[in-house]
Design an enzyme around this catalytic site. Structure first.
Site, PDB file in Angstrom:
ATOM      1  CD1 TRP A  76      -1.785   2.401   1.556  1.00  0.00           C
ATOM      2  CD2 TRP A  76      -3.279   0.980   0.689  1.00  0.00           C
ATOM      3  NE1 TRP A  76      -2.959   3.092   1.327  1.00  0.00           N
ATOM      4  CE2 TRP A  76      -3.899   2.243   0.797  1.00  0.00           C
ATOM      5  CE3 TRP A  76      -4.027  -0.096   0.158  1.00  0.00           C
ATOM      6  CZ2 TRP A  76      -5.211   2.478   0.413  1.00  0.00           C
ATOM      7  CZ3 TRP A  76      -5.342   0.141  -0.223  1.00  0.00           C
ATOM      8  CH2 TRP A  76      -5.919   1.412  -0.093  1.00  0.00           C
ATOM      9  CG  ASP A  77       2.191   2.822  -3.785  1.00  0.00           C
ATOM     10  OD1 ASP A  77       0.981   3.135  -3.840  1.00  0.00           O
ATOM     11  OD2 ASP A  77       2.860   2.528  -4.794  1.00  0.00           O
ATOM     12  CB  CYS A  78      -0.390   6.609  -0.084  1.00  0.00           C
ATOM     13  SG  CYS A  78      -0.488   5.874   1.565  1.00  0.00           S
ATOM     14  CB  CYS A  79       1.368   6.036  -5.561  1.00  0.00           C
ATOM     15  SG  CYS A  79       2.860   6.153  -4.564  1.00  0.00           S
TER      16      CYS A  79
END
Ligand SMILES: *[C@@H]1O[C@H](CO)[C@@H](O)[C@H](O)[C@H]1NC(C)=O
Ligand SMILES: *[C@@H]1O[C@H](CO)[C@@H](O)[C@H](O)[C@H]1NC(C)=O
Length: 228
Positions: free
Chosen positions: A29-32
């Site tokens: 989960w990289d929020c990108c």
């Protein structure tokens, strides 16, 4: 002879996973902004609709803004396009979950797959996923599906979650190591973190699967906004 061929045909029709291919799961989960949200990538995948993108406040951008707003993870001219919390994995029953995933090849954007674990603590359990991002690899004939899991590791782009929230996201690859650590995540992302430890009952990283492409369930395409 006719009876035998009839029996063989019937038996084959009853086998649920005739075309299953081999793969393995991991988490991130990289929020990108997901790669499939770019119009060029959606077009390459011949997908319809658009992939929902959210602003820093987790509110959905309009479809046209979502397509063109630059990702918050860009090293220059970073924009206000982040990954929506609606994409975290969730249980449907003890043996089935829904989620979103990253896999190799933009031609897979918006396609849906059913994955069934063949080893690990979730052996026999299934997750139906829609692909909204491109990444991972196919190695030794095994396709990697990275399940979007908050606290599953920020991966190669640590900038996004740091800009959106700060917080402690655990190991860069693999993320937090137990359910108790999910409390360190933002409130809106804790459920998906608990999904990994409480529903899948472990790391999820490196577990083997068999998978098939499926028609996208409305529960997935209705969230993302795209279909393929
Ligand atoms: C499309 O997907 C690729 C592969 O993940 C990604 O590098 C790229 O940023 C995406 N966007 C565009 C406009 O091609
Ligand atoms: C692929 O095979 C090589 C050689 O046997 C091995 O080193 C590597 O770990 C394998 N990769 C995966 C993902 O199984």
């Amino acid at each position: 002879m006719h009876v035998l061929s009839f029996l063989l045909t019937s038996a084959a029709a009853l086998l649920p996973q005739v075309d299953a291919a081999k793969g393995r799961t991991s988490t991130s989960w990289d929020c990108c902004k997901p790669a499939c949200a770019w119009k060029t990538n959606l077009t390459k995948a011949k997908a319809s609709g658009s992939v929902m993108v959210c602003g820093k406040n987790d509110r959905a951008l309009s479809a046209s803004n979502g397509e063109k707003e630059n990702t918050a993870c860009a090293s220059s001219n970073a924009g206000n396009a982040f990954l929506c919390s609606a994409y975290q994995a969730r249980p449907v029953s003890d043996t089935l979950s829904y989620g979103f995933a990253v896999t190799d090849g933009v031609e897979n954007c918006c396609k849906c797959f059913e994955l069934q674990w063949t080893d690990g603590p979730s052996v026999g359990k299934k997750i139906q996923v829609q692909v909204i991002n491109e990444g991972g690899n196919v190695e030794n004939g095994s396709r990697q599906f990275i399940i979007l899991t908050p606290g599953g590791g920020v991966g190669p782009n640590p900038k996004g979650c740091n800009d959106q929230f700060g917080y402690d996201w655990g190991r860069q690859y693999g993320g937090v190591v137990k359910a108790e650590d999910c409390v360190t995540l933002p409130d809106s992302l804790q459920a998906g973190c608990y999904w990994r430890w409480n529903w899948a009952k472990g790391e999820v990283n490196g577990w083997n699967i068999e998978y098939n492409q499926i028609t996208c369930p409305e529960q997935l395409s209705g969230v993302s906004g795209c279909k393929a």
